[in-house]
Design a protein around this motif. Structure first.
Motif, short mmCIF file in Angstrom:
data_model
loop_
_atom_site.label_atom_id
_atom_site.label_comp_id
_atom_site.label_asym_id
_atom_site.label_seq_id
_atom_site.Cartn_x
_atom_site.Cartn_y
_atom_site.Cartn_z
N PRO A 405 0.85 -1.32 -0.11
CA PRO A 405 -0.04 0.00 0.04
C PRO A 405 0.91 1.42 0.06
N ALA A 406 1.97 1.16 0.49
CA ALA A 406 2.89 2.66 0.59
C ALA A 406 3.31 2.98 -0.72
N ARG A 407 3.17 1.94 -1.91
CA ARG A 407 3.74 2.27 -3.03
C ARG A 407 2.79 3.42 -3.74
N LEU A 408 1.44 3.53 -3.07
CA LEU A 408 0.54 4.86 -3.53
C LEU A 408 1.26 6.11 -3.47
N ALA A 409 2.12 6.36 -2.31
CA ALA A 409 2.60 7.50 -1.97
C ALA A 409 3.99 7.77 -2.97
N ASP A 410 4.39 6.53 -3.68
CA ASP A 410 5.43 6.93 -4.38
C ASP A 410 4.82 7.18 -5.78
N LEU A 411 3.68 6.79 -6.09
CA LEU A 411 2.99 7.30 -7.28
C LEU A 411 2.77 8.86 -7.02
N LEU A 412 2.45 9.18 -5.86
CA LEU A 412 2.04 10.39 -5.65
C LEU A 412 3.38 11.48 -5.88
N MET A 413 4.63 10.97 -5.42
CA MET A 413 5.90 11.65 -5.61
C MET A 413 6.09 11.70 -6.81
N ASP A 414 6.08 10.60 -7.75
CA ASP A 414 6.16 10.85 -9.08
C ASP A 414 5.06 11.47 -9.96
N ARG A 415 4.11 12.30 -9.15
CA ARG A 415 2.98 12.81 -9.81
C ARG A 415 2.06 12.14 -10.88
N ARG A 416 1.96 10.70 -10.49
CA ARG A 416 1.06 10.16 -11.17
C ARG A 416 -0.24 9.80 -10.60
N ARG A 417 -1.04 10.75 -10.22
CA ARG A 417 -2.28 10.70 -9.41
C ARG A 417 -3.42 9.61 -10.02
N ARG A 418 -3.30 9.73 -11.13
CA ARG A 418 -4.73 9.02 -12.04
C ARG A 418 -4.39 7.62 -11.86
N HIS A 419 -3.16 7.09 -11.38
CA HIS A 419 -3.05 5.73 -11.53
C HIS A 419 -3.72 5.16 -10.03
N LEU A 420 -4.10 5.92 -9.38
CA LEU A 420 -4.48 5.99 -7.83
C LEU A 420 -6.03 5.61 -7.91
N LEU A 421 -6.70 5.83 -8.99
CA LEU A 421 -8.11 5.64 -9.23
C LEU A 421 -8.80 4.18 -8.85
N ARG A 422 -8.09 3.19 -9.55
CA ARG A 422 -8.66 2.14 -9.66
C ARG A 422 -8.19 1.34 -8.09
N PRO A 423 -7.02 1.29 -7.63
CA PRO A 423 -6.64 0.71 -6.41
C PRO A 423 -7.49 1.26 -5.33
N VAL A 424 -7.77 2.58 -5.11
CA VAL A 424 -8.55 3.21 -3.90
C VAL A 424 -10.06 2.74 -4.26
N SER A 425 -10.39 2.77 -5.44
CA SER A 425 -11.84 2.18 -5.68
C SER A 425 -12.18 0.74 -5.47
N ALA A 426 -11.19 -0.19 -5.63
CA ALA A 426 -11.26 -1.63 -5.27
C ALA A 426 -11.30 -1.60 -4.06
N LEU A 427 -10.63 -0.88 -2.88
CA LEU A 427 -10.65 -0.91 -1.66
C LEU A 427 -11.99 -0.67 -1.22
N ALA A 428 -12.66 0.48 -1.95
CA ALA A 428 -13.96 0.64 -1.37
C ALA A 428 -15.11 -0.67 -1.51
N ARG A 429 -14.78 -1.26 -2.79
CA ARG A 429 -15.70 -2.48 -2.84
C ARG A 429 -15.32 -3.46 -2.28
N ALA A 430 -14.04 -3.64 -1.74
CA ALA A 430 -13.57 -4.93 -1.06
C ALA A 430 -14.27 -4.97 0.26
N ASP A 431 -14.43 -4.03 1.22
CA ASP A 431 -14.90 -3.93 2.54
C ASP A 431 -16.48 -3.81 2.46
#
Length: 716
Positions: A405-431
């Motif tokens: 999960p900490a790799r999400l912060a790496d994506l933000l450090m590289d300014r690739r915010r759009r790649h966070l959409l699918r993983p965080v949406s999947a987390l919302a559906r998982a619980d």
């Protein structure tokens, strides 16, 4: 158990601690007999820096090449390089290029001696570690910590045990320590370099800059490299000589037994089958290895490719005790569908209460270090006894392919915010229990990732140290697949907790305040220590998780060892780890990325017909088995913690642990992994204190034992 040991000392070292040159008995009568050498050892080379292989090594697992009398290389384990490649690697190592010694397929330990310099190379994951200690005016090293502790008569390091329970995934708390004072561990991806007893630890992997993101491979090329690495890793195991169990293992075959075939009778005697086998759980990792091994063409001298029986032996474990029959049946159906391949010979091993977690803790071997696999060793041994003499397991696939999960912060450090959409949406559906907050979860996860991206390494460690001092841990079950309390829990809580530089482990809530304070001091010291070239939080946390899993896998091999069997985990091989590290983060963080990558790997190898549901996780089934084991073994576990050694060491309070065990057995939401770590550490301590004998002849401990009439037992 097998290990490698040697030492390097100054030229003024005592002669009595030298090793005799190799040769038949009596060939060197003019040489002073050594007073200290390992029990049951095979001398690979003698002075000035002797090297031994100890244990039940197979002849093809030990290879030594020489350029001259003082330029030589020993490779121990399963290595796919030819002798000429080993010589070329030795030439490169002579010039300082140590990475060449880690570039061959397989899993092995390399020891190179060039003149007065000895180099011991560990692997990238940490499944084949290297340990060292100061001794006799120099440095002794080994691939196991306990023999070195025997050599220097080391005391237990209670502070390290506290750190192992409080922060098992944090290299900052564990540092380079071991459970034995004075015995140190070489970090993964590093080599131990000795010259006249002086030691130096150097890394052999190139490091990326924190300021500039490393160039990433195209996804297709990265997946192809993973496929090639996995195929070579499996081919290396197939190319090795086939081995059969030793004659007479487990007694003679009793002959025909109603309802039992030869394979069932052999499994009942406790010996593996000849040839190659593999786990087949219905999951993605083990199925990938089984299908790759079954699909590779036959080898010269073995027309059918796998020795006796001709087909790859695939073993599926069927737990008949757990309540979640739906998940178990679905997994069995997938395994049966995969095993329909005519190149596979499928065996289903059924087990009852005798193979539940926490069964038969009184027995079992002494391992090098404590590990959570001690509580499930009997369960795994029940399955592995039906496997092959060389058996493939899928351990490590999740750690090398999944995104921490900490790799999400790496994506933000590289300014690739759009790649966070699918993983965080999947987390919302998982619980499913958090359906009322499904709209809030993506923003909560995004804020946590942004906070981590803006938090420095020092601030993160200081925050973790403060959390340990506060001793206020939320009572939630962060075990994947287990029931979580009402509200946002389960996968979301686990992901939010992992979005930190460092966090307490699941067993920390049961440690005493004094133990937590000591670990807090370790973290505070690490926070102000210079770190050299820093890493991104996701990269660092993922590397730490892989190192912890590799260390646990090593203990698993020792705890669940079946005589005459070798376990192979290709996902922990150097070349596979390197190939998986090159996988782009944007692809890695996508939901179902591991199953998708392995599906593409199999498609590239010609396997496309996979059953429905392939790649489904088995967390829920594991949690159900652990709870069933806690209920079945509640009495012995409570008795174990009536007067625990952990309480004598000041790490826990017995009544607190007994209350936690009682609550977990009755279904209370508690971290099951934390309880497993506590129980396994207590069991390991008891086995260690009950041990008799030493790994060395001629040592002071051995002389005292012989004088006292104590019959030394096996080395480990």
């Amino acid at each position: 158990m097998r290990w490698v040991v040697g030492w390097s000392s100054t030229t003024s070292g005592t002669v009595s601690q030298r090793a005799a040159p190799p040769g038949p008995p009596g060939a060197h009568d003019d040489f002073d007999a050594p007073t200290v050498h390992p029990v049951g050892a095979q001398l690979l080379w003698g002075d000035p820096a002797p090297l031994w292989a100890v244990g039940d090594w197979r002849p093809d697992e030990i290879r030594v090449v020489r350029l001259d009398p003082l330029t030589r290389l020993a490779v121990l384990g399963r290595c796919g390089a030819a002798d000429e490649q080993l010589r070329a690697g030795l030439v490169a190592a002579r010039g300082g290029a140590l990475r060449h010694l880690t570039a061959w397929p397989g899993s092995y330990t390399a020891v190179a001696q060039v003149g007065r310099r000895t180099t011991v190379v560990g692997d990238l994951a940490g499944a084949r570690p290297v340990f060292h200690t100061s001794w006799a005016g120099g440095t002794a090293y080994a691939t196991a910590a306990l023999p070195l502790a025997d050599l220097i008569e080391a005391q237990l390091d209670i502070g390290h045990l506290a750190a192992l329970l409080a922060c098992p995934d944090s290299p900052e708390a564990l540092a380079d320590g071991t459970p034995y004072k004075g015995v140190r561990r070489v970090p993964p991806g590093h080599a131990l370099v000795l010259r006249d007893g002086a030691r130096d630890i150097t890394g052999y992997e190139p490091t990326a800059s924190l300021a500039v993101s490393a160039a990433q491979l195209p996804p297709e090329q990265a997946v192809e490299d993973i496929r090639n690495a996995l195929v070579e890793a499996v081919r290396t195991r197939l190319a090795a000589p086939r081995h059969a169990p030793a004659p007479g293992l487990g007694g003679l075959d009793p002959g025909p037994v109603p309802g039992m075939g030869p394979a069932h009778r052999r499994a009942a005697r406790g010996g593996p089958a000849p040839g190659l086998g593999a786990d087949l759980s219905g999951g993605s990792a083990s199925a990938t290895l089984a299908l790759l091994a079954a699909g590779l063409p036959g080898l010269p001298g073995t027309p059918l490719g796998h020795g006796a029986g001709g087909r790859l032996l695939a073993v599926t474990f069927n737990d008949l005790v757990t309540d979640d029959s739906r998940v178990r049946e679905a997994e069995l159906e997938r395994a049966h569908a995969i095993a329909a391949d005519p190149r596979l010979r499928h065996i289903v091993v059924a087990a009852g209460e005798e193979a539940l977690p926490y069964a038969d803790l009184a027995g079992g071997p002494l391992t090098d270090e404590p590990g959570p696999s001690l509580v499930t060793a009997e369960r795994h041994r029940h399955r592995l006894a039906a496997g092959g003499a060389d058996h493939l397991v899928g351990h490590g696939a999740r750690q090398v392919l999944d995104a921490h999960p900490a790799r999400l912060a790496d994506l933000l450090m590289d300014r690739r915010r759009r790649h966070l959409l699918r993983p965080v949406s999947a987390l919302a559906r998982a619980d499913k229990g958090a359906s009322g907050q499904a709209l809030v979860i993506p923003f909560t996860v995004y804020r946590a990732a942004r906070r981590l991206a803006r938090t420095s390494y020092r601030e993160g460690l200081e925050a973790a140290a403060g959390q340990l001092r506060a001793t206020a841990f939320p009572v939630v079950d962060d075990t994947p697949g287990s029931a979580a309390p009402a509200g946002v829990g389960g996968a979301v809580d686990a992901s939010l907790a992992a979005l930190t530089w460092c966090r307490p482990g699941p067993a920390a809530r049961w440690l005493t305040g004094e133990a937590l304070a000591e670990v807090s001091v370790r973290l505070q010291a690490a926070a102000v220590r210079p770190q050299g070239l820093a890493q991104r939080p996701g990269e660092r946390r993922a590397a730490a998780a892989l190192a912890r899993h590799a260390a646990d896998h090593r203990i698993f091999e020792q705890a669940a060892e079946v005589r005459s069997q070798r376990l192979h985990a290709p996902f922990l091989d150097n070349q596979v780890v390197r190939a998986c590290r090159a996988l782009p983060e944007a692809l890695r963080v996508q939901p179902g990325a591991r199953a998708a990558v392995l599906r593409a790997v199999l498609a590239g190898a010609g396997v496309r017909d996979l059953p429905a549901g392939w790649g489904a996780t088995s967390h829920a089934a594991h949690a159900a088995a652990v709870r069933a084991g806690l209920r079945a073994s509640a009495g012995p576990l409570l008795e174990l913690f009536e007067a625990p050694l952990l309480a004598d060491a000041g790490l826990v309070e017995a009544r607190v642990v007994r209350a936690a065990l009682h609550g977990a057995a009755n279904g209370r939401a508690l971290p099951l992994d934390g309880l497993a770590e506590l129980v396994s550490t207590e069991v390991w301590l008891r086995r260690l204190l009950a041990r008799r004998g030493t790994c060395w002849t001629g040592s002071a401990a051995r002389q005292r034992a012989v004088a006292g009439g104590v019959a030394p037992g096996p080395p480990l």
